[in-house]
Design a protein around this motif. Structure first.
Motif, PDB file in Angstrom:
ATOM      1  N   GLU B  34      -7.923  -3.875  10.307  1.00 53.39           N
ATOM      2  CA  GLU B  34      -6.912  -2.853  10.532  1.00 53.39           C
ATOM      3  C   GLU B  34      -7.517  -1.568  11.095  1.00 53.39           C
ATOM      4  N   ASP B  35      -8.721  -1.215  10.638  1.00 54.15           N
ATOM      5  CA  ASP B  35      -9.370   0.008  11.131  1.00 54.15           C
ATOM      6  C   ASP B  35      -9.544  -0.024  12.647  1.00 54.15           C
ATOM      7  N   ARG B  37      -8.020  -1.971  14.716  1.00 53.12           N
ATOM      8  CA  ARG B  37      -6.710  -2.064  15.365  1.00 53.12           C
ATOM      9  C   ARG B  37      -6.147  -0.659  15.579  1.00 53.12           C
ATOM     10  N   GLN B  38      -6.326   0.156  14.561  1.00 52.37           N
ATOM     11  CA  GLN B  38      -5.832   1.525  14.619  1.00 52.37           C
ATOM     12  C   GLN B  38      -6.562   2.310  15.719  1.00 52.37           C
TER      13      GLN B  38
END
Ligand SMILES: [Zn+2]
Lengths: 172, 211
Positions: B34-35, B37-38
């Motif tokens: 997620e990191d 992706r952000q």
């Protein structure tokens, strides 16, 4: 505007969107080094995809320009592919219209993006654009900006370092 | 330890300049991180900002007319996404290999199997590698870049331990011996710029690139 395009299939709203962004898309396509007619075709394909897929636009996740940027990026990659079976397509790299993401992730992305743009000094951001978004070599950027090659390299390094710091800060 | 692609790779990815085997490895990493992706979404927004402030180059009017004329034919045809569900193979690889990592027809013999990912970009070679639980790859070094994205399981080498999802860039100077953790087979996507150089015993003979 995009809502009107999606819900009502509103051609007038689409024409307004065209007037607003087609020149920008074309300006970017030309800066990518595309010839005039290739750039114009890419812009048309991008806008056609926006018309087709307007319902997938999610303003919580990204702004119109960001969304249009990703569509042009994907169309450009797919235009360049010769061997469709064995080369990487934009579909492989990105889910074009992913199922509804959770709202929190969208908010986080937006905040990170705002900080990114705010915290990066203008010159560093421009050089980042020249090198990564327009695919220019360091020496071409130096010539265009009238800067010594060394300053281009050090600006780029500073920009990347700043991105690193910002990333670490956003993780806390 | 979870390793991530660096900012340079992520920005190249987000700006559309990594549409190759290396991009597939980054895409596999983003599926589960997620990191990153952000960050990637942040770099896309940087692209949006560029588009917003760029000097426009207007198109000739005919382009607008011909596009408006194509709208009706172009209605209601959203391109379907490949289903996100399915087997254990990460979505970015599904067009190239079986949907499930267990249904891949692995090649080779012994502890370390492989499967060539049929993607050509003129710069890289991409393979899936399956290392049996608890076993090691022969000691080797790399000529040029190697990127390893762990899809299942975990391994360690002389530098450290890498958990599932790690995106590892191997230093060409490093001679290392990856060893899978004892509980599960470790499956990786390996993207190399050139052939591996084996440095151990018999393997010297089978490596045609060794001088
Ligand atoms: Zn990551």
């Amino acid at each position: 505007m995009i809502r009107r395009i999606a819900n009502d299939r509103d051609r007038e709203a689409f024409a307004m969107l065209y007037d607003e962004i087609s020149g920008n898309l074309n300006g970017y396509a030309r800066r990518l080094g595309l010839a005039k007619s290739d750039a114009e075709e890419l812009v048309q394909e991008t806008l056609l995809a926006i018309w087709r897929n307007a319902a997938a636009f999610n303003p919580d996740k990204a702004g119109v320009y960001t969304w249009a940027f990703t569509i042009l990026r994907n169309k450009r990659i797919d235009r360049l592919r010769k061997d469709k079976l064995r080369t990487v397509s934009s579909d492989d790299l990105w889910q074009q219209f992913p199922a509804e993401k959770n709202r929190d992730e969208g908010d986080l992305n937006a905040r990170f993006a705002r900080n990114l743009i705010k915290d990066l000094p203008d010159e560093q951001r421009q050089i980042l654009y020249n090198v990564y978004f327009e695919g220019k070599s360091h020496s071409v950027v130096a010539k265009e900006r009238g800067m010594p090659l060394g300053s281009v390299k050090s600006s780029l390094r500073l920009a990347i370092n700043r991105l690193k710091k910002l990333t670490q800060a956003s993780k806390q | 330890m979870m390793q991530h692609p660096d900012q340079t790779l992520l920005i190249k990815f987000a700006s559309g300049n990594l549409a190759d085997a290396l991009g597939l490895a980054v895409a596999c990493h983003l599926e589960i991180c997620e990191d990153c992706r952000q960050q990637s979404a942040g770099f896309e927004a940087l692209g949006g900002q560029l588009l917003d402030e760029i000097e426009p180059t207007p198109l000739p009017d005919e382009r607008k007319y011909s596009l408006m004329a194509r709208l009706d034919a172009a209605s209601e045809k959203p391109s379907p996404d490949r289903p996100a569900k399915g087997g254990s193979t990460p979505r970015p690889l599904r067009r190239f290999v079986a949907d499930d990592l267990d249904r891949i027809r692995w090649r080779g013999f012994g502890n370390s199997l492989y499967y060539p990912v049929p993607v050509t970009d003129g710069r890289h070679v991409a393979r899936l590698i399956r290392l049996k639980a608890g076993t090691a790859v022969p000691r080797h070094r790399h000529r040029g870049l190697e990127v390893t994205q762990i899809l299942q399981g975990a391994f360690h080498d002389c530098v450290g331990e890498y958990e599932t999802g790690s995106f590892i860039v191997t230093d060409p100077a490093l001679e290392h011996q990856p060893t899978a953790t004892p509980d599960t087979d470790c499956i990786c996507l390996a993207v190399t710029g050139a052939s591996l150089i084996f440095t151990e015993g018999l393997l010297r003979l089978v490596n045609p690139f060794l001088r």
